[in-house]
Every structure is written in C-alpha cells, then in structure tokens.
Design an enzyme around this catalytic site. Sequence first.
Site, PDB file in Angstrom:
ATOM      1  N   SER A 137       1.119  -1.077  -0.152  1.00 46.98           N
ATOM      2  CA  SER A 137      -0.521   0.212  -0.034  1.00 46.98           C
ATOM      3  C   SER A 137       0.680   1.021  -0.098  1.00 46.98           C
ATOM      4  O   SER A 137       1.753   1.121   0.701  1.00 46.98           O
ATOM      5  CB  SER A 137      -0.660  -0.300   1.231  1.00 46.98           C
ATOM      6  OG  SER A 137      -1.828   1.338   1.301  1.00 46.98           O
ATOM      7  N   TYR A 147      -1.835  -0.715  10.320  1.00 47.33           N
ATOM      8  CA  TYR A 147      -1.548  -0.960   8.869  1.00 47.33           C
ATOM      9  C   TYR A 147      -0.767  -0.980   7.596  1.00 47.33           C
ATOM     10  O   TYR A 147       0.006  -1.733   7.303  1.00 47.33           O
ATOM     11  CB  TYR A 147      -3.174  -0.739   7.878  1.00 47.33           C
ATOM     12  CG  TYR A 147      -3.093  -0.970   6.912  1.00 47.33           C
ATOM     13  CD1 TYR A 147      -3.795  -2.291   6.545  1.00 47.33           C
ATOM     14  CD2 TYR A 147      -3.069  -0.137   5.912  1.00 47.33           C
ATOM     15  CE1 TYR A 147      -3.963  -2.175   4.902  1.00 47.33           C
ATOM     16  CE2 TYR A 147      -2.888  -0.258   4.438  1.00 47.33           C
ATOM     17  CZ  TYR A 147      -3.841  -1.805   3.849  1.00 47.33           C
ATOM     18  OH  TYR A 147      -4.029  -1.809   2.722  1.00 47.33           O
TER      19      TYR A 147
END
Length: 251
Positions: A137, A147
Amino acid sequence: MPTALITGPTSGIGAAFARRLAADAFSLVLVSRDDKRLAETADQLRLRYGVNVEVLAADLATDEGLARVESRLRDGDPVDLVVNNAGFGHAGNFPDVPAEDEVRMLKVHCEAVLRLTLAALPGMRERDRGAIVNVASAAAFFTRGTYGASKAWVISFSEAAANAVGNPRIKIMALCPGFVRTEFHQRAAMDTSGIPGFLWLKADDVVRAGMRDLALGKHVSIPDVRYKTIVAVGRLVPRGIQARVSARIGR
C-alpha cells in the site's frame, strides 16, 4: 497454460487480478475463507473466460489455513504467478484495537506473505521462471498505524527477497496502490468522506499498472502518477508533518 494463485480474489484488487489473468488465459487457484463467495467468483470466471478455476478455502489468519495453501504451492501442479493480495483494515486506531486483532493482521499481511513466498519459490527456481506479487500500500510510505507498518514490511521483504533470489526470470514485486474503490473501507467501518475524490483509483487500473511494472522487472510498483508524486514528496517532508497530514486524510 500458465497458472496463477490469488489470495483474497472475491472483491477489489484480488478480483481485478483474477479477471485480468483469466483474460490472459491463466488457469486460476483462488484462495479465500468465504466458501460461498469463492464458489460464485469461480463460476463467474469459468463462464466468462472459459478457464480452469480451482478453489481453495483457507483462512490465512490460521496455521491450518496457511498450511493448506503452502501444501498446494509445494505439492500441487506448478504455479507460475502468486498474488498475495489478502488483507484487511481495522475499524479503530492504535492503540485502541485489541492486541489479538493486531496480531491477526500481522499474520495475514506479513506471515502469510512470507510463508507463501517461501512455499512457491522452490518450484519457481527449479523451473527457472515465475513471479510473485505482494500487494502492499502507499500507506507503507507514511507513519499511519499498524496497517501502514505491516505494509512497509511487505515492501522491505519483497525487495530483499527479489535481491536474494537474484534471478531476473523470477520476479518478486510489491504493489503499492493508494485509495482504491473496493469493499476494504466499508468492511473496516472507515469513514472515507475526508478523502478527496481525485485520490481514488480503480482496481482494474491498479492491476494493469502492476502487471506492466512486473513485466519491466520492478521490485516496487506505485500505480498512477498521483501516488508516485505523493510518495516522492512525502519522502522530503519531516515525519511529524507526515503523520499529521496522514491522520487527517487516512480516516
């Protein structure tokens, strides 16, 4: 006919990979913990593209599920491309998320990527060809919760693994999209109202760019010039400012 194994193929980027690879005449091995959606996705792909589709129900947050996929990669028919796409986000922020939920994320984002890469590589090295795409990401380049930290590991691991293998015919790449129109944010109960419209990407476009960069032998792919620019500028900005901007946009 080449074969691709895709984790998390029932929606979003994983589904876009399945469509793209089926259109390219790949046989598919689809891995998901949702039996019903897995079967529906497989039926749709068989009907639309006329390719072979194998389904493998497995929860990658469990040792049993990981072992099932490892066995398929090591002992089953050869797999030419592995797409480690499965992942999720939390509804809450660190440190309010329970530790067991954080560990589950690390198991799916990091341990699964490690173990499935290790399971796939021996066969690829024996055949002297293959590819692994680990979906990370753009959040990995910024200081934004666990995350982003887990996806930063995916990038570092992918680059290290590619360099360690040292074979241009075996490609290992981290794919780093930004905000993509998928079920990801809804599942995590994230408020996306603060995200500017121009930052949203389409899953099919992300996959198209990723496959192009994989063919070019890149170790890290950042789809779209918008996110290439954001990441480049972010590297020049002090970490404290990064964190404040990310906190405003990220939720």
